[in-house]
Write an enzyme that holds these catalytic residues in place. Structure first.
Site, PDB file in Angstrom:
ATOM      1  N   LYS A  33       0.846  -1.203   0.000  1.00  0.00           N
ATOM      2  CA  LYS A  33       0.000   0.000   0.000  1.00  0.00           C
ATOM      3  C   LYS A  33       0.881   1.253   0.000  1.00  0.00           C
ATOM      4  O   LYS A  33       2.091   1.164   0.239  1.00  0.00           O
ATOM      5  CB  LYS A  33      -0.917  -0.024   1.225  1.00  0.00           C
ATOM      6  CG  LYS A  33      -0.176  -0.034   2.561  1.00  0.00           C
ATOM      7  CD  LYS A  33      -1.080  -0.406   3.725  1.00  0.00           C
ATOM      8  CE  LYS A  33      -0.310  -0.405   5.026  1.00  0.00           C
ATOM      9  NZ  LYS A  33      -1.103  -0.932   6.150  1.00  0.00           N
ATOM     10  N   TYR A 242      17.763  29.406   9.724  1.00  0.00           N
ATOM     11  CA  TYR A 242      16.580  30.129  10.213  1.00  0.00           C
ATOM     12  C   TYR A 242      16.567  30.227  11.730  1.00  0.00           C
ATOM     13  O   TYR A 242      16.911  29.269  12.433  1.00  0.00           O
ATOM     14  CB  TYR A 242      15.312  29.402   9.782  1.00  0.00           C
ATOM     15  CG  TYR A 242      14.926  29.627   8.343  1.00  0.00           C
ATOM     16  CD1 TYR A 242      14.695  30.909   7.853  1.00  0.00           C
ATOM     17  CD2 TYR A 242      14.777  28.549   7.482  1.00  0.00           C
ATOM     18  CE1 TYR A 242      14.326  31.106   6.526  1.00  0.00           C
ATOM     19  CE2 TYR A 242      14.409  28.734   6.163  1.00  0.00           C
ATOM     20  CZ  TYR A 242      14.179  30.018   5.690  1.00  0.00           C
ATOM     21  OH  TYR A 242      13.813  30.203   4.386  1.00  0.00           O
TER      22      TYR A 242
HETATM   23  C1  LIG Z   1      -0.391  -1.926   6.798  1.00  0.00           C
HETATM   24  C2  LIG Z   1      -1.038  -3.215   7.116  1.00  0.00           C
HETATM   25  C3  LIG Z   1      -0.282  -4.400   7.148  1.00  0.00           C
HETATM   26  C4  LIG Z   1       1.223  -4.402   7.096  1.00  0.00           C
HETATM   27  O1  LIG Z   1       1.688  -3.968   8.344  1.00  0.00           O
HETATM   28  P1  LIG Z   1       3.254  -3.857   8.684  1.00  0.00           P
HETATM   29  O2  LIG Z   1       3.271  -3.464  10.109  1.00  0.00           O
HETATM   30  O3  LIG Z   1       3.785  -2.787   7.794  1.00  0.00           O
HETATM   31  O4  LIG Z   1       3.866  -5.176   8.416  1.00  0.00           O
HETATM   32  C5  LIG Z   1      -0.966  -5.591   7.289  1.00  0.00           C
HETATM   33  N1  LIG Z   1      -2.321  -5.617   7.427  1.00  0.00           N
HETATM   34  C6  LIG Z   1      -3.066  -4.495   7.444  1.00  0.00           C
HETATM   35  C7  LIG Z   1      -4.542  -4.589   7.605  1.00  0.00           C
HETATM   36  C8  LIG Z   1      -2.448  -3.252   7.295  1.00  0.00           C
HETATM   37  O5  LIG Z   1      -3.192  -2.140   7.321  1.00  0.00           O
END
Ligand SMILES: *Cc1c(COP(=O)(O)O)cnc(C)c1O
Length: 347
Positions: A33, A242
């Site tokens: 994702k 800054y």
């Molecule tokens: C993002 C996510 C994962 C992966 O999680 P990690 O901690 O990055 O391994 C797995 N299942 C769901 C439902 C997620 O939202």
């Protein structure tokens, strides 16, 4: 050219997938994702498919389409947000598998795409996505009659192995899925490390693939080198950056490198000599003053010769180190890496 170079090591990525795969007897999926955690879903997805991944997970249907274009027919692409209104044609044409989160989504799925694969997401206590116990109890027989391809849930505290929430969610998930034939999935990266009780049929690692905690044995996947634009001598009493937040106590050589918070290099990581540094040949070079939108100023006094580039991310300083300095997590550093870098994919 003042463009910084982000190098993504696809061999390390594939090694991390294989290492996580060896930790369970289950099928190991891959979560890609948010554009493959910011590293490029097409390249990352292709490398993971070559390593052997056959089940992919994305957050949104549009991300699934991008991945399908890269992978072609075959690999399963599961969508965590399920079947949203208006997505039927996308789900059908990109051959996506929505993880159904509610009665409303199940109705939408069977009405618009009868016979099309789907999975079920259950809420075992996180209260974020998925059906809760009562809703699932009412829908269970109808949903199971449609032969879902996967029944999954997600752990809220898997990065804390001793947290009582883990066992509570495990037992809730077991109870909700008792006696079903569909493959089950509970573990992301953290859940894989919790041990075989948590593995079920399919695991869903994300961050560990990309070199992040809680998978401490991961190989680092990203290297970030920032070009030096200019070097100057600063006399005692002069300030840098800054807000005049850093004042030279002694004569100091300051290098200005290209990269800043617009590139996801968080302001919070800089402005203290004990925080993040840049690196050259293993030598740590402290950041001086504030991180600007496009620039970072660095103390290079100890170098006899200033190189063309200094390293911010690599094997010496990882995404989790940077995250620590900035008070956040590796996930946020990775997915925040901006669009201005020249990206190199190394195999
Ligand atoms: C993002 C996510 C994962 C992966 O999680 P990690 O901690 O990055 O391994 C797995 N299942 C769901 C439902 C997620 O939202």
């Amino acid at each position: 050219m003042s463009t910084a170079t982000l190098t993504i090591d696809l061999t390390a990525l594939a090694d991390n997938w294989r290492a996580l795969d060896r930790l369970s007897d289950s099928e190991t999926g891959a979560v890609v994702k948010a554009d493959g955690y910011g590293l490029g879903v097409a390249q990352v997805g292709t490398a993971l498919a070559e390593a052997g991944a056959r089940q992919f997970f994305v957050a949104q249907a549009e991300e699934g389409l991008a991945l399908r274009r890269a992978l072609g027919h075959g690999p399963v692409i599961n969508v965590f947000s399920g079947h949203m209104a208006g997505d039927a044609e996308l789900i059908r044409s990109a051959e996506l598998t929505p993880m159904i989160n509610s009665t409303e989504q199940l109705l939408r799925q069977v009405e618009t795409l009868p016979g099309h694969l789907f999975g079920i997401q259950l809420d075992s206590g996180m209260n974020r996505l998925g059906m809760e116990l009562a809703e699932w109890a009412a829908l269970r027989d109808i949903a199971l009659a449609q032969q879902p391809s996967l029944v999954m849930s997600h752990l809220a505290c898997a990065d804390e192995p001793d947290h009582p929430m883990n066992a509570a969610q495990l037992s809730a998930f077991r109870e909700m899925t008792q006696g079903i034939e569909a493959p089950r999935s509970l573990a992301a990266t953290g859940g894989i490390l919790l041990g075989s009780d948590y593995h079920f049929d399919v695991t869903r690692p994300g961050v560990g693939l990309y070199g992040g905690l809680p998978f401490a044995d991961a190989r680092p996947v990203v290297t970030l080198d920032l070009p030096v634009i200019q070097t100057r001598e600063v006399a005692p009493g002069e300030t840098v950056g800054y807000g005049n937040s850093w004042t030279a106590a002694a004569s100091t050589t300051v290098a200005t490198v290209s990269g800043g918070y617009a590139d996801g290099l968080l302001r919070a990581m800089g402005n203290a000599t004990d925080r993040a540094g840049l690196y050259h040949d293993g030598q740590r070079l402290p950041i001086l003053g504030r991180v600007s939108m496009d620039l970072i100023t660095v103390d290079v006094t100890q170098l006899s010769e200033v190189p063309d580039r200094l390293q911010l991310l690599g094997t010496t300083q990882t995404v989790d180190d940077l995250a620590d300095w900035a008070g956040t997590i590796g996930y946020e550093v990775l997915t925040g890496l901006g669009t201005r870098y020249e990206r190199h994919y190394r195999r």
